[in-house]
Write an enzyme that holds these catalytic residues in place. Structure first.
Site, PDB file in Angstrom:
ATOM      1  N   SER B 319       0.846  -1.212   0.000  1.00 51.66           N
ATOM      2  CA  SER B 319       0.000   0.000   0.000  1.00 51.66           C
ATOM      3  C   SER B 319       0.869   1.244   0.000  1.00 51.66           C
ATOM      4  O   SER B 319       0.564   2.230  -0.682  1.00 51.66           O
ATOM      5  CB  SER B 319      -0.860   0.073   1.263  1.00 51.66           C
ATOM      6  OG  SER B 319      -1.937  -0.759   1.145  1.00 51.66           O
ATOM      7  N   TRP B 322       2.512   1.684  -3.315  1.00 51.30           N
ATOM      8  CA  TRP B 322       1.476   2.000  -4.322  1.00 51.30           C
ATOM      9  C   TRP B 322       1.299   3.518  -4.407  1.00 51.30           C
ATOM     10  O   TRP B 322       1.063   4.066  -5.486  1.00 51.30           O
ATOM     11  CB  TRP B 322       0.164   1.324  -3.919  1.00 51.30           C
ATOM     12  CG  TRP B 322      -0.993   1.681  -4.827  1.00 51.30           C
ATOM     13  CD1 TRP B 322      -1.335   1.094  -6.001  1.00 51.30           C
ATOM     14  CD2 TRP B 322      -1.952   2.730  -4.626  1.00 51.30           C
ATOM     15  NE1 TRP B 322      -2.423   1.689  -6.553  1.00 51.30           N
ATOM     16  CE2 TRP B 322      -2.835   2.703  -5.731  1.00 51.30           C
ATOM     17  CE3 TRP B 322      -2.153   3.677  -3.629  1.00 51.30           C
ATOM     18  CZ2 TRP B 322      -3.902   3.594  -5.844  1.00 51.30           C
ATOM     19  CZ3 TRP B 322      -3.207   4.560  -3.749  1.00 51.30           C
ATOM     20  CH2 TRP B 322      -4.076   4.517  -4.853  1.00 51.30           C
ATOM     21  N   HIS B 323       1.421   4.182  -3.256  1.00 45.69           N
ATOM     22  CA  HIS B 323       1.224   5.631  -3.256  1.00 45.69           C
ATOM     23  C   HIS B 323       2.325   6.358  -4.000  1.00 45.69           C
ATOM     24  O   HIS B 323       2.092   7.412  -4.587  1.00 45.69           O
ATOM     25  CB  HIS B 323       1.134   6.162  -1.821  1.00 45.69           C
ATOM     26  CG  HIS B 323      -0.198   5.935  -1.204  1.00 45.69           C
ATOM     27  ND1 HIS B 323      -0.528   4.752  -0.598  1.00 45.69           N
ATOM     28  CD2 HIS B 323      -1.296   6.723  -1.128  1.00 45.69           C
ATOM     29  CE1 HIS B 323      -1.771   4.825  -0.163  1.00 45.69           C
ATOM     30  NE2 HIS B 323      -2.268   6.010  -0.476  1.00 45.69           N
ATOM     31  N   GLY B 324       3.518   5.840  -3.964  1.00 49.56           N
ATOM     32  CA  GLY B 324       4.583   6.559  -4.668  1.00 49.56           C
ATOM     33  C   GLY B 324       5.881   5.799  -4.599  1.00 49.56           C
ATOM     34  O   GLY B 324       6.141   5.072  -3.629  1.00 49.56           O
ATOM     35  N   PHE B 472      -0.380  10.062  -7.690  1.00 47.50           N
ATOM     36  CA  PHE B 472      -0.253   8.621  -7.456  1.00 47.50           C
ATOM     37  C   PHE B 472      -0.815   7.828  -8.627  1.00 47.50           C
ATOM     38  O   PHE B 472      -0.899   6.653  -8.622  1.00 47.50           O
ATOM     39  CB  PHE B 472      -0.946   8.210  -6.153  1.00 47.50           C
ATOM     40  CG  PHE B 472      -0.458   9.018  -4.966  1.00 47.50           C
ATOM     41  CD1 PHE B 472       0.895   9.349  -4.863  1.00 47.50           C
ATOM     42  CD2 PHE B 472      -1.317   9.452  -3.991  1.00 47.50           C
ATOM     43  CE1 PHE B 472       1.359  10.104  -3.802  1.00 47.50           C
ATOM     44  CE2 PHE B 472      -0.863  10.207  -2.917  1.00 47.50           C
ATOM     45  CZ  PHE B 472       0.462  10.522  -2.825  1.00 47.50           C
TER      46      PHE B 472
END
Lengths: 377, 472
Positions: B319, B322-324, B472
């Site tokens: 997670s 996934w954001h960056g 993102f």
């Protein structure tokens, strides 16, 4: 239940109208909307092409264009400014400084008083030298010239300035203009000094709470001083005036509330009571043909009646040596239409009138032109 | 194109809505697809073909899975291709940068390369594409017979760029049969939801963002004292919440205007009594996606306790990235994963004995600590912020935020925490439900018109408008 559904349908249609009409108005400008004061800096145009689209150059341009040209933009901006002012006690305009007790100041004047934006000394010296030449030429033909240094509200009402703006250094455009102009023995009418002397005794405000310029009353006081000076230096009786009935009003006129305009609010900030004297012509005397050059301060002499009362209808005002006013009206004439040679011989008085932030732009081109004119005689 | 822009509100939206209402039912999906592709091509013209091409591959792979003994191979190919697509565009730069850093430490010449641009929304639409393949593979849904309809699911403009992440099974039926929910009541509700989202973004998040960015600008950050840092972080916590939940509200509202019902994404996250609950209220669709397509396939909590913790930790680590593609997001994911494990070990048992307000404050404090990692990419910056948060220091150069900033900050806090009263939570969530009560309708109508005008007015004067989750 049915009424709710009807209302929901109505809101649906209303929403569609709300999101459709501003775009159409922005393009067609069908309805006349009072525009905002100030300027939107022009944006570099990006043409629609496959390259500009693929490189992502066209899209930001269109986003900005859609924002700047949205219909009813003035209302939307004024609403936001009003909310910021009324609820958050904040004036949004970048041109206006909000002082204590809601006294408004034009930023350029405050900054000039604080010694910022100093004009190049050589420029001011050149202007002073050229004005001296013009003055000598006029004197040799028994004509007069007066340089009016218009007041600066920041200097006149320092007590209402925000605390961070009250320090005025010794060197500023005003001090430099005075030094160089007096150094050339120019006939200066320093309204900053006059207003300072008059401030305690003036019956009515010399500068309005929400105005940038001198009030109509203030400009009439200066008009009186100006005409007295002109008469005292003239061999003949000239047309002068006396101040007649003075009307007072809470509703501003002419430029008395001009900073309210620059603030772009929905509702004006109250300016208090201001005075509007009536200038009554005295018997006899010759109306002067005047050539005036300068900034918007001179326009107050058109608003307060001085130009109409004491000057000939063919007197000219060259606003920033660009726009031509004849009498009290903007003229269709361009500078190129004017025979300056003949004008120089025909006028009785040359008046120069500008406030400290504008001295260089207001006078530079004029003095250059007239210097050449005189030198070639 | 951001929803909170003049070009979207006054050009794209009316053109899309009016033409959508005018065209016959059969043409509606094609029309929405057309507008969706224009919407995507506006922001990422070079990547439209990638979106379409990769969707075409998914489409045929999914078709091939039905009654095929090689479906496992096909799903593996499909998921691998999608993950590879995401990895290439999102993580390749980061990977090479770090490899080069390592090589530099050993005095070896760096790998020369040209950095890859990130297609907007790739994190969101890749997850949606994977959900389609997995749902078809699991037999939860049948594959689409029409590519246009599948591409519509992937590229549907309201949720294309920043979610909510829509699982295929959530909208599979709506793509072909949503006409029952296309009525004035739903559209009215959609408009209301859109305007509320717009207000969250324009009237709250943008105002906070301007000050937060000013405070945490490179030139100011070292001048900040303890109080300013705390004010800045509080403001950031509300900025990110109102920015992202505002976007989700707008997406849900736009969906409703064209008959789609998207899942909820936020439910008063800051009133959570522990981090476990926070993740049930914050970015709910990401949590659900992670649970369905990662946590459960990893074994979920069906295996040993140790394995469950590893799965949890893995899910939050993923997670985070996934954001960056940067270390701070990994740390943020690890931070949350670790607290979740602590929750299961003892933290919830420990804090549940405290008053509910204290539990909420502790949880909010923990999320705030996490947001520092989320906000600052640079390790030196987040170390500085942590040190200023927990050691007393005065501002070197005092920054003086406006009255408006403080007023909005207080308002934001009020809105964020008002759900602590169950009645308020129920009532406010109820406002988003279609209601036929005349009182509620009048209230919603007046609120809608007033707030919309305020938002547009604010948008017209402000220059600040990016959405945090767009990157993102």
């Amino acid at each position: 239940m049915k009424s709710s559904l009807v209302l929901q349908r109505f809101i649906l249609v209303l929403f569609l109208v709300l999101i459709t009409v501003p775009g159409i108005q922005g393009v067609t400008k069908i309805l006349n909307v009072r525009s905002l004061f100030g300027v939107i800096p022009p944006k570099q145009k990006v043409e629609l092409s496959l390259m500009s689209w693929m490189d992502g150059l066209y899209q930001p341009y269109m986003i900005e264009m859609a924002k700047d040209n949205i219909g009813f933009r003035p209302y939307l901006v004024r609403l936001s400014n009003q909310i910021n002012y009324s609820i958050f006690d904040h004036l949004t305009s970048i041109y206006v400084v909000r002082g204590k007790q809601d006294y408004l100041y034009e930023l350029a004047y405050v900054e000039n008083a604080m010694g910022k934006h100093l004009m190049h000394a050589d420029t001011l010296k050149t202007i002073a030298r050229r004005l001296s030449l013009i003055n000598e030429y006029l004197k040799s033909r028994s004509k007069q010239m007066i340089v009016i240094i218009a007041p600066n509200k920041a200097r006149f009402y320092p007590e209402y300035l925000p605390d961070e703006s009250v320090s005025f250094p010794e060197v500023s455009n005003y001090s430099n203009v005075k030094t160089y102009f007096e150094g050339e023995s120019l006939p200066v009418l320093d309204c900053i000094e006059i207003f300072e002397k008059e401030k305690a005794n003036a019956k009515y405000p010399l500068i309005g709470k929400c105005g940038s310029h001198w009030s109509m009353y203030g400009s009439s006081v200066i008009a009186d001083t100006l005409m007295s000076r002109l008469q005292s230096q003239s061999d003949q009786l000239i047309k002068t005036f006396r101040i007649g009935e003075i009307e007072t009003s809470d509703v501003t006129r002419a430029t008395d509330g001009d900073l309210n305009g620059l603030a772009n609010l929905m509702f004006d900030i109250p300016s208090g009571t201001l005075a509007y004297p009536k200038l009554e012509p005295k018997e006899g005397g010759k109306k002067l043909r005047v050539l005036a050059v300068g900034d918007s301060y001179y326009l107050s002499f058109m608003h307060n009646g001085l130009v109409e009362t004491c000057f000939t209808p063919n007197s000219l005002m060259l606003y920033y040596f660009s726009t031509v006013y004849e009498g009290c009206e903007v003229s269709d004439k361009k500078l190129s239409d004017i025979d300056f040679n003949a004008l120089l011989e025909d006028v009785d008085v040359v008046l120069l009138c500008s406030a400290e932030p504008n001295t260089d732009i207001a006078y530079y081109e004029f003095t250059k032109r007239f210097e050449q004119l005189i030198l070639h005689k | 194109m951001v929803f909170s822009s003049h070009i979207f509100i006054f050009w794209f939206l009316p053109l899309c809505l009016i033409s959508y209402m005018l065209v016959p039912k059969k043409a509606k999906n094609s029309l929405v697809l057309f507008f969706s592709l224009v919407f995507y091509a506006w922001g990422a013209p070079r990547f439209v073909l990638i979106l379409i091409g990769s969707s075409l591959v998914d489409f045929y792979l999914a078709k091939g899975m039905v009654n095929n003994y090689r479906s496992k191979l096909l799903i593996s190919i499909g998921v691998t291709l999608n993950v590879a697509l995401l990895a290439t565009f999102k993580y390749l730069n980061f990977f090479i940068e770090n490899v080069n850093f390592m090589l530099m430490q050993f005095g070896i010449e760096e790998v020369s390369w040209t950095s890859v641009a990130l297609p907007i929304g790739i994190s969101f639409f890749t997850f949606q594409k994977i959900s389609y393949l997995v749902d078809v593979y699991r037999g939860t849904c049948r594959p689409r017979q029409s590519f246009i309809n599948y591409l519509l699911f992937v590229s549907l403009f309201p949720q294309l760029i920043a979610g909510p992440i829509v699982r295929y099974k959530d909208v599979a039926d709506q793509i072909t049969d949503r006409f029952a929910s296309e009525n004035a009541r739903e559209r009215f509700n959609g408009i209301f939801r859109f305007v509320i989202g717009l207000a969250k973004k324009v009237l709250i998040a943008n105002v906070l963002a301007e000050q937060v960015d000013n405070m945490f600008a490179e030139s100011n950050i070292s001048d900040l004292g303890t109080i300013s840092v705390w004010i800045g972080m509080l403001a950031y916590s509300f900025q990110i919440y109102f920015d992202f939940s505002g976007y989700s509200d707008m997406a849900i509202g736009l969906g409703k205007m064209i008959g789609f019902t998207f899942p909820e994404n936020f439910n008063y996250p800051y009133i959570s009594k522990n981090i476990t609950e926070f993740w049930r209220r914050w970015h709910m669709t990401l949590g659900t996606w992670m649970k369905d397509y990662l946590y459960i396939p990893l074994g979920g909590n069906r295996s040993s306790v140790k394995r469950t913790y590893i799965n949890l930790w893995t899910v939050f680590f993923i997670s985070g990235i996934w954001h960056g593609a940067s270390w701070n997001f990994m740390l943020w994911g690890i931070f949350h994963g670790s607290i979740l494990i602590l929750d299961r070990l003892f933290l919830i048992r420990l804090t549940s004995k405290l008053h509910s307000v204290v539990q909420v404050l502790i949880t909010y404090f923990l999320t705030l600590i996490g947001w520092v990692l989320f906000r600052f990419e640079n390790a030196a910056d987040f170390k500085l912020i942590y040190s200023r948060m927990f050691s007393w220091q005065l501002d070197t150069t005092p920054l003086e935020p406006s009255n408006r900033f403080y007023a909005i900050l207080i308002l934001a806090a009020l809105f964020a925490f008002m759900g602590m009263r169950k009645k308020v939570e129920t009532a406010t969530n109820g406002l988003y439900q279609p209601s036929l009560g005349p009182g509620t309708t009048i209230f919603k109508s007046l609120t809608l018109i007033l707030i919309f005008i305020l938002c547009v007015s604010e948008l017209t004067v402000s220059g600040y408008n990016p959405f945090i989750y767009f990157k993102f």
